[in-house]
Design an enzyme around this catalytic site. Structure first.
Site, PDB file in Angstrom:
ATOM      1  N   VAL A 165       0.878  -1.166   0.000  1.00 32.00           N
ATOM      2  CA  VAL A 165       0.000   0.000   0.000  1.00 32.00           C
ATOM      3  C   VAL A 165       0.913   1.212   0.000  1.00 32.00           C
ATOM      4  O   VAL A 165       2.070   1.128   0.399  1.00 32.00           O
ATOM      5  CB  VAL A 165      -0.974   0.017   1.209  1.00 32.00           C
ATOM      6  CG1 VAL A 165      -2.024  -1.071   1.071  1.00 32.00           C
ATOM      7  CG2 VAL A 165      -0.239  -0.115   2.521  1.00 32.00           C
ATOM      8  N   SER A 166       0.402   2.347  -0.451  1.00 35.08           N
ATOM      9  CA  SER A 166       1.255   3.518  -0.645  1.00 35.08           C
ATOM     10  C   SER A 166       1.618   4.271   0.627  1.00 35.08           C
ATOM     11  O   SER A 166       2.628   4.958   0.674  1.00 35.08           O
ATOM     12  CB  SER A 166       0.600   4.489  -1.627  1.00 35.08           C
ATOM     13  OG  SER A 166       0.451   3.854  -2.873  1.00 35.08           O
ATOM     14  N   THR A 167       0.789   4.173   1.664  1.00 36.04           N
ATOM     15  CA  THR A 167       1.066   4.922   2.894  1.00 36.04           C
ATOM     16  C   THR A 167       0.832   4.052   4.118  1.00 36.04           C
ATOM     17  O   THR A 167       0.183   3.012   4.042  1.00 36.04           O
ATOM     18  CB  THR A 167       0.143   6.162   3.016  1.00 36.04           C
ATOM     19  OG1 THR A 167      -1.205   5.711   3.189  1.00 36.04           O
ATOM     20  CG2 THR A 167       0.244   7.071   1.802  1.00 36.04           C
ATOM     21  N   GLN A 192      -2.963   3.414   4.923  1.00 36.49           N
ATOM     22  CA  GLN A 192      -3.805   2.574   4.085  1.00 36.49           C
ATOM     23  C   GLN A 192      -3.914   1.155   4.645  1.00 36.49           C
ATOM     24  O   GLN A 192      -2.997   0.645   5.275  1.00 36.49           O
ATOM     25  CB  GLN A 192      -3.278   2.545   2.651  1.00 36.49           C
ATOM     26  CG  GLN A 192      -3.537   3.850   1.916  1.00 36.49           C
ATOM     27  CD  GLN A 192      -3.008   3.823   0.505  1.00 36.49           C
ATOM     28  OE1 GLN A 192      -1.954   3.273   0.239  1.00 36.49           O
ATOM     29  NE2 GLN A 192      -3.749   4.435  -0.407  1.00 36.49           N
TER      30      GLN A 192
END
Length: 182
Positions: free
Chosen positions: A8-10, A13
């Site tokens: 996931v990007s962050t 998330q």
């Protein structure tokens, strides 16, 4: 062995959807990164790439979770292939053990890269509009209370520019730009 890779990007998330998929597929080992996929400098990805052995299968939910540009995707899959490891992307139904799967991997990799470029373009356009409207001013400058004292020491020759930069925790360009501004 089935090896799952989740990204996931962050930090905020949620990985639950991807984790549920891995569980449903009977994955033995899962590696999870919580960071951008813009390059392959991801700790869990690197651990997974070192861990996999001949006969293993790496499973991802989608290509965009594995790599964001075609070059990275193809290089990673090539590394896996060299180790005798299969690659499966569930969303795109890609299995690199077949010629069609290899072809589709290249096509979908290019699409994922195009998607990333569109995201960056929209972001740049949004920032430009916000700047025009006076809503976006950029990052706030880091202000060090000891800036004047450190600069005085540097100007007198008591410390070097490199020492001043380390003391102020600023880059070379920031250091000289701030000097020029004074």
């Amino acid at each position: 062995m089935k090896i799952g890779y989740i990204r996931v990007s962050t930090q905020e998330q949620n990985t639950m959807r991807q984790e549920a998929l891995m569980e449903a597929l009977g994955v033995d080992e899962v590696y999870i990164d919580r960071m951008s996929g813009k390059n392959t400098n991801r700790p869990e990805l690197q651990k997974m790439m070192e861990y996999v052995r001949k006969g293993d299968t790496v499973i991802v939910e989608s290509i965009s979770r594995f790599a964001r540009n075609t070059r990275d995707l193809l290089e990673l899959v090539e590394q896996l292939t060299a180790k005798g490891v299969e690659f499966v992307s569930k969303k795109e139904a890609i299995d690199t053990t077949t010629p069609t799967g290899k072809f589709m991997l290249t096509v979908f990799g290019a699409v994922a890269e195009l998607e990333r470029e569109y995201i960056l373009q929209r972001q740049r356009e949004g920032i430009a509009i916000a700047k025009e409207q006076g809503k976006y001013k950029g990052r706030k400058p880091v202000v060090s209370p000891e800036f004047k004292q450190v600069i005085a020491k540097w100007r007198s020759g008591a410390i070097t520019a490199a020492e001043a930069m380390r003391t102020l925790h600023v880059s070379k360009s920031t250091f000289y730009r701030r000097i020029k501004q004074q």
